[in-house]
Design a protein around this motif. Structure first.
Motif: not given
Length: 573
Positions: A23-30, A32-34, A39-40, A561-564
């Motif tokens: 459940h850890l998503r690292m997206a340096p091109d965006e 973002e770390i989720r 948002r982390m 709600r915001g995430q959805f």
């Protein structure tokens, strides 16, 4: 000696790490770390240490401690909601994952002195941990030397927030040993608030301002009516959410002034309680506080109620009497549901606000009044102005210092604290012992939409206390017995059960058959074609299940709600 890890514990940690990693998503091109779709930020520890030091120098030790503890509390609440959703509502699994998650985040190394014990049905809880390698304790010791008080503020707040959200009732953790105090290691003990010693210091972080009530941790004489106010005469205002705290900050800013305040928010959010707190901490506290519900006054009597009436002014006016403005002279006048005022009364109200004087109905004498105006509206007054239902000039006169109170569904982390206050209030009023709130009732309270907000929650708890048996816990049938639509509590995704620290790994022969689940996954992937497609299908299904209710669909998927809405817009659902 500190407890050592067995092979079973190591296996359990490996399983939990794998689960968290999925459940850890690292997206340096965006950029973002989720983690669990939150948002982390991966930030430098020394910069947070520098901020901590500067705040201590500027605000003092106690204020900084409260601030960091409250920050940790909010983090713990958020993590608990996301983790619990991912493990299908399995509290035991979520409880086991929480300490490991904080280790992975780099704050501390957890070692249980004894296995955590809890019962979500009875509300019993006991936790006893050693914290090793505490970043906070080591940082504080390095920056300030040996301390006279514990220093693991964020961790204590996190533990309180996480377990409070899990248990559905306030759980307080106290640090009884700390490396920053010269101890070999840090040690914390967690208990339900009712079992804690009378220690207001342990609860200070939940009081963002002095006029905010701390959760009660001592029982009062059975049968005593606590009423709507605390011992200080202030109304009960309890909360720990960012939305609640923002209202408290704005309230403190405007209280010392005479500025007109306009509270906005849905019906039942607590506008009158906040207005009473505003009066109580302001310079007019010793003067009258007069409240009037504009919607409850017949249109033909509005002027007489607000401005007063002279004898003989109309049929039935047998004596002269002052209006609400005169009765509030020197103090505060609270005009609730002000959008309900008829247009002719709005014009006269505007004149009173501009001139500071009233004229009774049937009289020619002008009377000076010195009143602070606090108004409240449960509808958008700007929209009412556009619709021609509210005077624009009156709106601008009232909209000096607007304060928006968020609905309860947007500050769910306040629910356990409010439930604790209301449960104690009505248990004492009715002379009944209530053990707590069951797990299923806690989940229902968190999932419910709360169209009636805090007022609806208070009524529900009062009803539940009446219906529950002596010594029992409040359950779903006690609370949701007034025609409310019980939310669907079925988990969106049930994750495999992770092993506990004291369990041996299950052998292959013990595993449940997976053929059916595998076939379903294959069919789903074939239909969706990609991970994005699966997400789109899940969102569409959730909206169908909830009849298009976005808030309910978000809860069904374990999202805010915001995430959805963000994902919905991104996927074009």
């Amino acid at each position: 000696m500190s407890p050592t890890r067995s092979a079973f514990e190591l296996h359990a940690h490996a399983e939990r790490d794998e689960f968290i990693a999925r459940h850890l998503r690292m997206a340096p091109d965006e950029g973002e770390i989720r983690l669990f779709d939150q948002r982390m930020l991966l930030m430098h520890g020394y910069s947070l240490a520098a901020l901590r030091r500067e705040l201590i120098e500027r605000l003092g030790l106690e204020k900084t401690r409260e601030l960091f503890t409250r920050l940790g509390y909010q983090q713990g609440v958020e993590d608990s909601h996301h983790l619990r959703a991912q493990v299908g509502g399995d509290v035991a699994q979520a409880m086991a994952l929480g300490p490991r998650l904080r280790e992975i985040e780099g704050f501390v190394r957890n070692r249980a002195v004894e296995q955590m014990q809890f019962d979500t049905e009875s509300g019993q809880f006991r936790g006893d941990y050693y914290w090793q390698s505490s970043w906070e304790a080591e940082t504080h010791l390095r920056e300030f030397g040996v301390s006279g008080t514990p220093a693991c503020w964020m961790m204590v707040g996190y533990a309180c927030g996480y377990t409070t959200a899990m248990m559905g009732r306030p759980v307080i953790w106290r640090e009884i040993e700390c490396v920053a105090m010269g101890h070999e290691r840090c040690r914390v003990i967690g208990q339900p608030i009712e079992e804690c010693d009378a220690n207001d210091e342990a609860l200070r972080f939940l009081q963002v301002e002095d006029f905010i009530s701390a959760p009660r941790h001592r029982a009062v004489v059975a049968g005593a009516d606590l009423g709507p106010a605390s011992d200080s005469g202030l109304p009960d205002l309890v909360g720990a959410s960012a939305g609640f705290n923002a209202v408290a900050y704005r309230l403190k800013r405007v209280a010392p002034t005479d500025a007109t305040v306009l509270f906005m928010g849905e019906s039942g959010v607590g506008k009158e309680r906040f207005s009473k707190a505003l009066h109580a901490i302001g310079p007019r506290a010793s003067q009258p506080f007069v409240s009037v519900n504009c919607a409850a006054i017949p249109q033909e009597l509005v002027e007489a109620e607000l401005f007063g009436v002279e004898k003989g002014a109309f049929t039935g006016a047998n004596a002269a009497r002052p209006g609400r403005f005169e009765r509030a002279n020197g103090g505060t006048l609270f005009l609730d549901e002000i959008s309900s005022l008829p247009m002719h009364a709005q014009g006269k109200l505007l004149r009173v606000l501009q001139e500071g004087e009233v004229e009774r109905v049937g009289d020619t004498q002008v009377r000076k009044v010195d009143v602070r105006i606090v108004a409240a509206a449960n509808r958008d007054l700007r929209e009412a102005v556009k619709a021609g239902e509210f005077r624009e000039d009156l709106f601008f006169r009232l909209n000096v210092f607007p304060i928006l109170i968020p609905p309860l569904r947007e500050r769910r982390e306040d629910i356990p604290l409010l439930v604790n206050v209301f449960m104690q209030r009505y248990a004492q009023r009715f002379g009944k012992g209530i053990a707590g709130v069951t797990r299923r009732a806690t989940e229902a309270l968190q999932a419910y939409d709360w169209s009636g907000n805090v007022r609806e929650l208070e009524n529900m708890i009062e009803r539940g206390v009446i219906l529950a048996d002596e010594g029992a816990s409040l359950d779903v049938q006690h609370l949701f017995s007034g025609g409310e639509v019980l939310p669907d509590l079925a988990p969106a995704t049930v994750m495999p059960r992770l092993p506990q620290a004291d369990e041996a790994p299950r052998q292959a022969s013990d595993a449940a058959p997976i053929d059916t689940a595998q076939q379903q996954l294959d069919a789903l992937l074939a239909e969706a074609g990609s991970l994005d497609g699966i997400e789109t299908l899940m969102m569409q299904h959730a909206l169908r299940q909830t009849g298009g209710n976005a808030s309910a669909a978000a809860r069904l998927l374990g999202l805010g709600r915001g995430q959805f809405e963000y994902r919905r817009k991104k996927r074009g659902v």
